[in-house]
Design an enzyme around this catalytic site. Sequence first.
Site, short mmCIF file in Angstrom:
data_model
loop_
_atom_site.label_atom_id
_atom_site.label_comp_id
_atom_site.label_asym_id
_atom_site.label_seq_id
_atom_site.Cartn_x
_atom_site.Cartn_y
_atom_site.Cartn_z
N ASP A 1 -5.18 2.22 10.59
CA ASP A 1 -6.62 2.02 10.76
C ASP A 1 -6.86 1.56 12.21
O ASP A 1 -6.95 2.40 13.11
CB ASP A 1 -7.04 0.98 9.71
CG ASP A 1 -8.54 0.72 9.66
OD1 ASP A 1 -9.30 1.53 10.21
OD2 ASP A 1 -8.95 -0.28 9.07
N THR A 2 -6.92 0.27 12.48
CA THR A 2 -7.03 -0.18 13.87
C THR A 2 -5.71 0.03 14.61
O THR A 2 -5.68 0.08 15.84
CB THR A 2 -7.38 -1.69 13.95
OG1 THR A 2 -6.29 -2.43 13.41
CG2 THR A 2 -8.65 -2.00 13.20
N GLU B 1 4.09 4.05 5.94
CA GLU B 1 2.84 3.27 5.84
C GLU B 1 1.82 4.02 4.99
O GLU B 1 1.87 5.25 4.88
CB GLU B 1 2.24 3.09 7.25
CG GLU B 1 2.43 1.72 7.84
CD GLU B 1 1.54 0.64 7.24
OE1 GLU B 1 1.07 0.79 6.09
OE2 GLU B 1 1.33 -0.37 7.92
N ASP B 2 0.87 3.29 4.45
CA ASP B 2 -0.22 3.94 3.71
C ASP B 2 -1.29 4.48 4.66
O ASP B 2 -1.72 5.62 4.55
CB ASP B 2 -0.85 2.98 2.68
CG ASP B 2 -1.30 1.65 3.28
OD1 ASP B 2 -1.07 1.39 4.48
OD2 ASP B 2 -1.89 0.85 2.52
N PHE C 1 -13.82 3.35 3.71
CA PHE C 1 -12.82 2.51 3.07
C PHE C 1 -12.31 3.24 1.83
O PHE C 1 -13.07 3.54 0.91
CB PHE C 1 -13.38 1.14 2.70
CG PHE C 1 -12.30 0.19 2.34
CD1 PHE C 1 -11.58 -0.48 3.32
CD2 PHE C 1 -11.96 -0.02 1.01
CE1 PHE C 1 -10.54 -1.34 2.99
CE2 PHE C 1 -10.91 -0.88 0.67
CZ PHE C 1 -10.21 -1.55 1.66
N GLY D 1 0.77 -1.25 0.00
CA GLY D 1 0.00 0.00 0.00
C GLY D 1 0.79 1.30 0.00
O GLY D 1 0.33 2.31 -0.51
N ARG E 1 -4.93 0.53 -7.01
CA ARG E 1 -3.70 1.10 -6.43
C ARG E 1 -3.11 2.20 -7.31
O ARG E 1 -2.41 3.07 -6.85
CB ARG E 1 -2.64 0.01 -6.26
CG ARG E 1 -2.96 -1.05 -5.22
CD ARG E 1 -1.72 -1.89 -4.93
NE ARG E 1 -2.03 -3.12 -4.24
CZ ARG E 1 -2.18 -3.25 -2.92
NH1 ARG E 1 -2.07 -2.20 -2.16
NH2 ARG E 1 -2.45 -4.42 -2.38
P1 IMP Z 1 -4.59 -1.72 10.62
O1 IMP Z 1 -3.72 -2.87 11.03
O2 IMP Z 1 -6.04 -1.97 10.98
O3 IMP Z 1 -4.12 -0.38 11.13
O4 IMP Z 1 -4.63 -1.69 9.06
C1 IMP Z 1 -3.58 -1.29 8.32
C2 IMP Z 1 -3.61 -1.86 6.93
O5 IMP Z 1 -4.93 -2.22 6.48
C3 IMP Z 1 -3.11 -0.82 5.98
O6 IMP Z 1 -1.72 -0.89 5.83
C4 IMP Z 1 -3.88 -1.12 4.71
O7 IMP Z 1 -3.16 -2.04 3.93
C5 IMP Z 1 -5.17 -1.75 5.17
N1 IMP Z 1 -6.28 -0.77 5.20
C6 IMP Z 1 -6.86 -0.22 6.29
N2 IMP Z 1 -7.85 0.64 5.95
C7 IMP Z 1 -7.87 0.64 4.60
C8 IMP Z 1 -8.68 1.36 3.63
O8 IMP Z 1 -9.58 2.18 3.93
N3 IMP Z 1 -8.40 1.08 2.34
C9 IMP Z 1 -7.44 0.20 1.94
N4 IMP Z 1 -6.68 -0.47 2.80
C10 IMP Z 1 -6.89 -0.26 4.13
#
Ligand code: IMP
Length: 176
Positions: free
Chosen positions: A102-103, A98-99, A151, A43, A164
Amino acid sequence: MDDFTPDVLISEEEIAIRVEALGKAITEEFEGEELTVICVLKGAFMFCSDLLKQINLPVKLEFIALSSYGDGTNSSGNVKLEMDLSGSIAGKNVLVVEDIVDTGLTIKTLTEMLNVRNPKTLKLASLLFKPTRNEHPAKIDYLGFEIEDKFVIGYGLDYAGRYRELPYVGVLNAGN
Ligand code: IMP
């Protein structure tokens, strides 16, 4: 699923302005030092590429690949190391790119994984942050944009492997 038309959430121009500012701030923080940039695949590839062009320092580039999402829009809750770094980061100034946070699970797991390798410093740059979904607080040293709980796709981010290549950050709009 192939017929979604993305709505622009953050334009190419807005991204370019923000990325330039982030690059300048990183250059100032590490002035006179070398930086190891870790691009988190897949990402962050586009953000990292543009950010590097705005960093005026001796830089070494590394890649790491992690996955927590399957083919959908919800995290599996499990972070898997798909591809590791090619070199050591011991004693180095490290910037993880990082892109999106989220969590926060991916960055928490990655930070723990990298900290035991004894970098001199470990900083985080993320293009996007979704505060409403955050469960594992992480310090984002260089943040592009805070966004709502939507999303998003484009500028490196995918939905089921697609979108992408878009030069902007968009939201999938099923209505079109
Ligand atoms: P986390 O572990 O929940 O913080 O998620 C991180 C990863 O989930 C990111 O590096 C993305 O690859 C993917 N991700 C989270 N939210 C999105 C979104 O809205 N669109 C696309 N990918 C996402």
